[in-house]
Design a protein around this motif. Structure first.
Motif, PDB file in Angstrom:
ATOM      1  N   ILE A 189       0.827  -1.216   0.000  1.00  0.00           N
ATOM      2  CA  ILE A 189       0.000   0.000   0.000  1.00  0.00           C
ATOM      3  C   ILE A 189       0.859   1.263   0.000  1.00  0.00           C
ATOM      4  O   ILE A 189       0.721   2.114  -0.892  1.00  0.00           O
ATOM      5  N   PRO A 190       1.764   1.467   0.972  1.00  0.00           N
ATOM      6  CA  PRO A 190       2.566   2.703   0.924  1.00  0.00           C
ATOM      7  C   PRO A 190       3.527   2.761  -0.244  1.00  0.00           C
ATOM      8  O   PRO A 190       3.763   3.839  -0.805  1.00  0.00           O
ATOM      9  N   ARG A 195       5.331   5.280  -5.292  1.00  0.00           N
ATOM     10  CA  ARG A 195       5.770   5.083  -6.673  1.00  0.00           C
ATOM     11  C   ARG A 195       4.841   5.770  -7.665  1.00  0.00           C
ATOM     12  O   ARG A 195       5.287   6.344  -8.658  1.00  0.00           O
ATOM     13  N   ASN A 196       3.537   5.719  -7.421  1.00  0.00           N
ATOM     14  CA  ASN A 196       2.594   6.346  -8.348  1.00  0.00           C
ATOM     15  C   ASN A 196       2.620   7.856  -8.289  1.00  0.00           C
ATOM     16  O   ASN A 196       2.017   8.514  -9.142  1.00  0.00           O
ATOM     17  N   ALA A 197       3.294   8.420  -7.282  1.00  0.00           N
ATOM     18  CA  ALA A 197       3.437   9.874  -7.257  1.00  0.00           C
ATOM     19  C   ALA A 197       4.310  10.375  -8.405  1.00  0.00           C
ATOM     20  O   ALA A 197       4.163  11.520  -8.837  1.00  0.00           O
ATOM     21  N   ASN A 198       5.196   9.538  -8.906  1.00  0.00           N
ATOM     22  CA  ASN A 198       6.023   9.880 -10.062  1.00  0.00           C
ATOM     23  C   ASN A 198       5.279   9.469 -11.329  1.00  0.00           C
ATOM     24  O   ASN A 198       5.137   8.283 -11.621  1.00  0.00           O
ATOM     25  N   VAL A 199       4.788  10.453 -12.099  1.00  0.00           N
ATOM     26  CA  VAL A 199       3.943  10.159 -13.256  1.00  0.00           C
ATOM     27  C   VAL A 199       4.726   9.423 -14.326  1.00  0.00           C
ATOM     28  O   VAL A 199       4.237   8.450 -14.920  1.00  0.00           O
ATOM     29  N   ALA A 367       3.749   8.209   3.003  1.00  0.00           N
ATOM     30  CA  ALA A 367       4.543   8.324   4.228  1.00  0.00           C
ATOM     31  C   ALA A 367       3.703   7.981   5.467  1.00  0.00           C
ATOM     32  O   ALA A 367       4.175   7.303   6.386  1.00  0.00           O
ATOM     33  N   PHE A 368       2.443   8.440   5.469  1.00  0.00           N
ATOM     34  CA  PHE A 368       1.566   8.155   6.613  1.00  0.00           C
ATOM     35  C   PHE A 368       1.307   6.660   6.757  1.00  0.00           C
ATOM     36  O   PHE A 368       1.414   6.089   7.851  1.00  0.00           O
ATOM     37  N   VAL A 427      -5.622  -6.098  -0.146  1.00  0.00           N
ATOM     38  CA  VAL A 427      -4.660  -5.729  -1.189  1.00  0.00           C
ATOM     39  C   VAL A 427      -3.742  -6.905  -1.502  1.00  0.00           C
ATOM     40  O   VAL A 427      -3.390  -7.156  -2.658  1.00  0.00           O
ATOM     41  N   GLY A 428      -3.358  -7.643  -0.474  1.00  0.00           N
ATOM     42  CA  GLY A 428      -2.569  -8.850  -0.717  1.00  0.00           C
ATOM     43  C   GLY A 428      -3.310  -9.881  -1.530  1.00  0.00           C
ATOM     44  O   GLY A 428      -2.724 -10.579  -2.360  1.00  0.00           O
TER      45      GLY A 428
END
Length: 689
Positions: A189-190, A195-199, A367-368, A427-428
């Motif tokens: 999850i984190p 990773r998806n923050a980087n387009v 991060a949270f 998610v797993g």
């Protein structure tokens, strides 16, 4: 007495109203979830009702645990909280637990095989379902007999021991599965959020994943066409045993529907199976079952490919908008668009939201949730050694020695922790690939897959809820109704007493496997993968993207699809996609040269044709920035030699070495025997020094 009833009654009534409204909200959310993955009008009621209960009851457990904690510590003078009488809480736990138990161990497995049987008559379906579940139930019964012998020796044989054995075995199996899946999800999850923050990195991973999805879709289409061909051959038979099942065969042919536009582009698959001379009910049931699975498999990968192509187009549009500071996803988005089209935002505001705001929010949440995952893992490891240092427990009960009654705020924190643990396990379930071909498809999920996923969700929730209670102080959790109902029976024997404290330490195994890509290493060694992490590490290990299955090949497939020249023709409704137009405008504005290789018409069949050459089809400023001068020069020299045709004078018989050098009368230069002089074997391209 009357004054006491008057003072307590309003609080109890308010809690009852809140509990009823919360259950109603959970039911509404579950119905919306079912509507997303199932067609409610076309799905029979005997399938909808058990699946609804298998999802609604575990969701109510997340609500029931904090209410139980507050009710067991409520003394009438503590902080305000949602509480219920002990008898009501006990009845709720009994209803939830035993319904979940019956659904997961009996009803849903039988329903799944009943739907997947392929027979037409209900009696034949029931017999098939019982026969397919007999092996599974026999294994369960064998484990139950062994456990009964152990419990009888340890505690004597009576009804409470038998009930405790059943609940303990179900808890152990659910906890083993929950710890493995939750450990994977706590990392996934984190990491996915960060990773998806980087387009641009996300676009590379989508492109790397595209060849695999495309191949699976081609396999599904070819498999379905092969089965439809068998149905067509059956339909041509008008005599013999086929005449007895003519109505069944007509139903199969009608279910195939109209011809798919994708089929003529593919090579006609050769049907390796022949129609038997004697048509039996068992053969038709097997064909029906395979046909149903193939249709849903095709629908699954069509939906996945459609969403992948649209996501790649949206990500590319966000990247292209960096020059103009204006973002427009296009006038006619398809249903698979992954980014909502908000008309209230101007193109400039939309660019700021998708380029700056959303990546920052993803990083913050990543991060949270990373901190939350560390707290859960730390609490799992420390609870059996120093439970007073459990971070999860300290956020709920700051005073470990003298825990006070829970308030409404602490109940919200409890629900948040429990919801995150359950979400990590789910998610797993989605990431780990050991469930066969089962998948959730929007509005077209196969009935057997829906039963299986609902059963897994229901099976994981109760063990996770009880494992969460082990984070709390011993005296505090023993006062809860849940512990009296389940924990007391689990701790009936010495073996069960330490299991729920020692076994969760093994959560480190899936966490390390996910962090250090042990799934990818297993795939390289044994040839099969366990999680959807292969594409991420393929991009990291092969940043250039060359070779079969690289991100450059995926980019070419997506670009041809969006331009209307792909094998699926997703964008055939329009003349040109916004992605291709944006790339043309961007390259023209920068004045960069573009070298295009014409896209081949048609498609590649994964088993009959090879993949196209994955040389860089577009050389623009973006790729030139990724490579330095020497890498660019080496790639150009390589492309020059690879695309050069062999001269006519050199296409004759290959050059042969003399007999004294080769050691063989008919040995070419590839098998030179001169290597024997160095003590090596005649292996191409190898010298043993």
């Amino acid at each position: 007495m009357n004054m006491f009833s008057v003072s307590v009654s309003p609080i109890s009534v308010g809690s009852n109203v809140f509990f009823a409204l919360a259950l109603f909200a959970i039911s509404a959310l579950v119905l919306l979830l079912l509507r997303r993955f199932l067609t409610l009008r076309a799905t029979p009621a005997y399938l909808i009702v058990p699946i609804f209960l298998a999802l609604a009851l575990p969701a109510s457990v997340v609500l029931l645990v904090p209410i139980d904690l507050a009710s067991s510590s409520h003394d009438g003078t503590g902080p305000k909280a949602i509480w219920l009488p002990d008898r009501v809480v006990l009845v709720c736990w009994r209803i939830a637990y035993w319904l979940i138990f019956m659904l997961t161990w009996a009803i849903l497995p039988l329903l799944g095989e009943y739907v997947d049987s392929g027979y037409r008559e209900p009696k034949a379906r029931i017999i098939y379902s019982l026969r397919m579940n007999a092996r599974y139930q026999l294994i369960v019964l064998t484990c139950a007999v062994v456990g009964l012998v152990y419990v009888s020796i340890s505690n004597g044989f009576h009804f409470s021991s038998l009930k405790g054995l059943v609940m303990a075995l179900a808890y152990v199996w659910g906890l083993v599965l929950a710890i493995y899946l939750m450990g994977h999800g706590l990392v996934s999850i984190p990491r996915n959020l960060i990773r998806n923050a980087n387009v641009s990195g996300r676009l590379r991973r989508v492109q790397a994943h595209a060849p695999k999805v495309h191949d699976r879709l081609m396999d599904a289409v070819n498999e379905l066409e092969s089965l439809n061909g068998q149905v067509a051959q059956l339909q041509q038979r008008k005599t013999g045993t086929a005449r007895d099942f003519q109505e069944w065969i007509e139903d199969l042919s009608e279910g195939s529907g109209s011809a798919d536009v994708r089929v003529p582009i593919l090579e006609a698959p050769e049907s390796s199976s022949t129609i038997p001379s004697v048509i039996t009910e068992r053969y038709l049931a097997d064909l029906t079952r395979r046909l149903q699975r193939s249709r849903h498999m095709k629908a699954r990968f069509v939906d996945e490919w459609d969403r992948l192509v649209q996501l790649a187009a949206d990500l590319q549009a966000i990247i292209n908008s960096a020059a103009s500071k204006k973002l427009d996803f296009g006038p006619a988005p398809r249903r698979s668009s992954c980014f909502p089209r908000t008309k209230m935002l101007t193109p400039y505001m939309r660019y700021q939201v998708y380029s700056n705001v959303i990546p920052s929010v993803r990083m913050a949440f990543g991060a949270f949730f990373s901190v939350a995952s560390v707290c859960i893992v730390w609490s799992e490891l420390i609870k059996s050694v120093a439970p007073q240092l459990s971070i999860v427990s300290l956020t709920i009960l700051p005073n470990y020695k003298e825990p006070k009654p829970l308030g409404f705020g602490k109940q919200l924190i409890t629900s948040a922790w429990l919801l995150y643990m359950c979400s990590a396990a789910l998610v797993g379930v989605n990431d780990v690939k050991v469930w066969g071909n089962r998948a959730l498809v929007r509005r077209n999920t196969y009935g057997e897959s829906a039963c299986w996923y609902a059963s897994l969700v229901a099976r994981l929730t109760v063990p996770i809820a009880y494992n969460f209670l082990t984070f709390l102080p011993k005296d505090f959790r023993r006062e809860t109704t849940f512990y009296e109902f389940l924990g007391r029976l689990i701790n009936l024997t010495p073996l069960g007493h330490g299991f729920d404290f020692i076994f969760p330490i093994f959560i480190l195994l899936p966490i390390c496997a996910t962090l250090f890509n042990l799934y990818g290493r297993i795939k390289k060694i044994f040839g099969f993968g366990l999680a959807e992490e292969d594409d991420i590490h393929d991009v990291e290990n092969n940043p250039s993207g060359y070779g079969m299955g690289g991100w450059r090949e995926g980019r070419d497939l997506i670009e041809r699809e969006l331009n209307g020249f792909g094998s699926l023709a997703v964008s055939s409704r329009g003349t040109r996609s916004t992605w291709a137009a944006d790339r043309d405008d961007e390259s023209d504005s920068r004045g960069s040269s573009r070298l295009r290789v014409p896209a081949a018409e048609g498609s590649r069949s994964p088993r009959t044709t090879q993949r196209p050459i994955t040389a860089p089809t577009v050389i623009d400023g973006e790729e030139e920035e990724e490579e330095n001068f020497f890498q660019s020069f080496a790639h150009r020299v390589r492309n020059t030699f690879e695309t050069t045709n062999t001269p006519q004078w050199f296409q004759g018989e290959p050059f042969r070495l003399p007999r004294w050098m080769s050691g063989d009368n008919n040995t070419t230069t590839e098998e030179g025997g001169v290597t024997r002089l160095f003590g090596g074997r005649a292996v191409p391209g190898r010298l043993h020094l």
